[in-house]
Write a protein that holds these residues in place. Sequence first.
Motif, PDB file in Angstrom:
ATOM      1  N   SER A  10       0.804  -1.226   0.000  1.00  0.00           N
ATOM      2  CA  SER A  10       0.000   0.000   0.000  1.00  0.00           C
ATOM      3  C   SER A  10       0.835   1.272   0.000  1.00  0.00           C
ATOM      4  O   SER A  10       0.303   2.365  -0.200  1.00  0.00           O
ATOM      5  CB  SER A  10      -0.933   0.008   1.229  1.00  0.00           C
ATOM      6  OG  SER A  10      -1.795  -1.107   1.211  1.00  0.00           O
ATOM      7  N   LEU A  14      -1.998   1.962  -2.576  1.00  0.00           N
ATOM      8  CA  LEU A  14      -3.386   1.519  -2.486  1.00  0.00           C
ATOM      9  C   LEU A  14      -4.212   2.413  -1.574  1.00  0.00           C
ATOM     10  O   LEU A  14      -3.758   2.837  -0.513  1.00  0.00           O
ATOM     11  CB  LEU A  14      -3.444   0.080  -1.959  1.00  0.00           C
ATOM     12  CG  LEU A  14      -2.687  -0.988  -2.763  1.00  0.00           C
ATOM     13  CD1 LEU A  14      -2.812  -2.353  -2.083  1.00  0.00           C
ATOM     14  CD2 LEU A  14      -3.198  -1.058  -4.195  1.00  0.00           C
ATOM     15  N   ALA A  51      -1.480  -1.359  -9.440  1.00  0.00           N
ATOM     16  CA  ALA A  51      -2.658  -1.946  -8.795  1.00  0.00           C
ATOM     17  C   ALA A  51      -3.564  -2.648  -9.801  1.00  0.00           C
ATOM     18  O   ALA A  51      -4.112  -3.723  -9.506  1.00  0.00           O
ATOM     19  CB  ALA A  51      -3.437  -0.866  -8.047  1.00  0.00           C
TER      20      ALA A  51
END
Length: 483
Positions: free
Chosen positions: A40, A47, A103
């Motif tokens: 992340s 993210l 992603a």
Amino acid sequence: MNNNGNEKSTLRMIILVATFGGLLYGYDTGVVNGALPYMSREDQLNLTSLTEGLVTSALLLGAAFGAVISGKLSDRYGRRTTLLYSAILFFITTLGCTFAPNAAVMITFRFLLGLAVGAASTIVPAYLAEVSPAERRGGIVTQNELMIVSGQLFAFTFNAIIGNTLGQYPNIWRFMLPIAAIPAVILFFGGLKLPESPRWLVAKGKREKALSVLEKMRTNDRAKTELHDIEMAINRESEIKKASFKDLKITWIRRLILIGIGIAVIQQITGANSIMYYGTEILKDSGLGTEAALIGNIANGIVSVLATFVGIWLLQRVGRRKMLMGGLIGITVTLILIGVSSLFLEGTTALPYVVLALTVTFLAFQQGAVSPVTWLMLSEIFPLRLRGMGMGITVFCLFTVNFLVGLTFPMLKGAIGLSSTFFIFAVLGVGALLFVKTWVPETKGMTLEQLEQKFRNYNKKKPKVLKKTEDVLNRNKESNNYL
């Protein structure tokens, strides 16, 4: 007559190799737990709560479709062949996730990886149920659940080791994901030595080959008896020419499918996999650092494995329905306690340790009772011609609910807080209890063929003479009790 040691050796080999599908399922669903905090970061996949949920749950959406597709494929081409293709898909998609540059690519490959997960979760329990002796079916099928939680424990352990030794490297999550390629290779090459399901072989008219497979796992006399039982069951199913959605017009089949869907859904709606996917994030939110949370999360994996051993032991001694009820009661109470403690201990140093203790307790009930019974009952309640389709539909529903839980949990946690999120799961747990009490039958101690007959005869009217006799006996019993 076959040597008893050879019979046991063949069956052990089948169980070991086939359940590597469960190990892969467990590792691929558990590894994201520790990889997310690193994945992340801004210099990695950057993210948000939405894309975090999508990375986690894309696999589950893929698994839902994989369950349906593989069910039909395994009915057509065989359990063994479909399992081999799923091993290839596991390997390719694992590497795709490992080298994902952003992603979008990660979400795509996680979805494709889910197709393999769904295939393994559908085929392995059905295959094990079809090769198992009736008296050992519960313990054998549940070993797949043991491999699933073992895969998750391996993922948590490797995550903690890698996170605490290589935490300074920005791409650390890329070391966590590819480990799953190893069991995929073992599953493929081991699967080449697996025999096909004898029940599937009989359904395809390969009687002699089915007998040959049975004789590797049973005494000769028992193999012939079991082959006869399988043939009788298939003859009784001749009214259903081909498993399809048209068969849902038949009352007992429709009821059976609905019960299967219900069993699948209740395993997920209490939020068990929110802990398996976001355990590290939950412990971080409670007050632990990332590295400490990774270590603490290992406790969830250890308890899941130990509880599954207990579940296997209980299945030989306790009815499926009773285990399901007991597990759901324990889960619902624990969910309430997690919600209460998160509400009243917020900000204290005790909170992360209380939450860890309660999540461990939750998983003890889940993996010791609810999950083993779920996969076992789904593998045994469907008759042969419907088994592929039935498992496909029910596991599709299981993973769809799993997907929704995985997608919405980080957003719910962010919007209404940890305590309110777990209170919602507790309410759903009460609903699950009511469903089991009202609809789920007992299946322990019956052959697959006897179970089919039981469902076929459900709600059939008894002959008047038999009904009158039962009424007289019941009245006499009541009189004697009164006296």
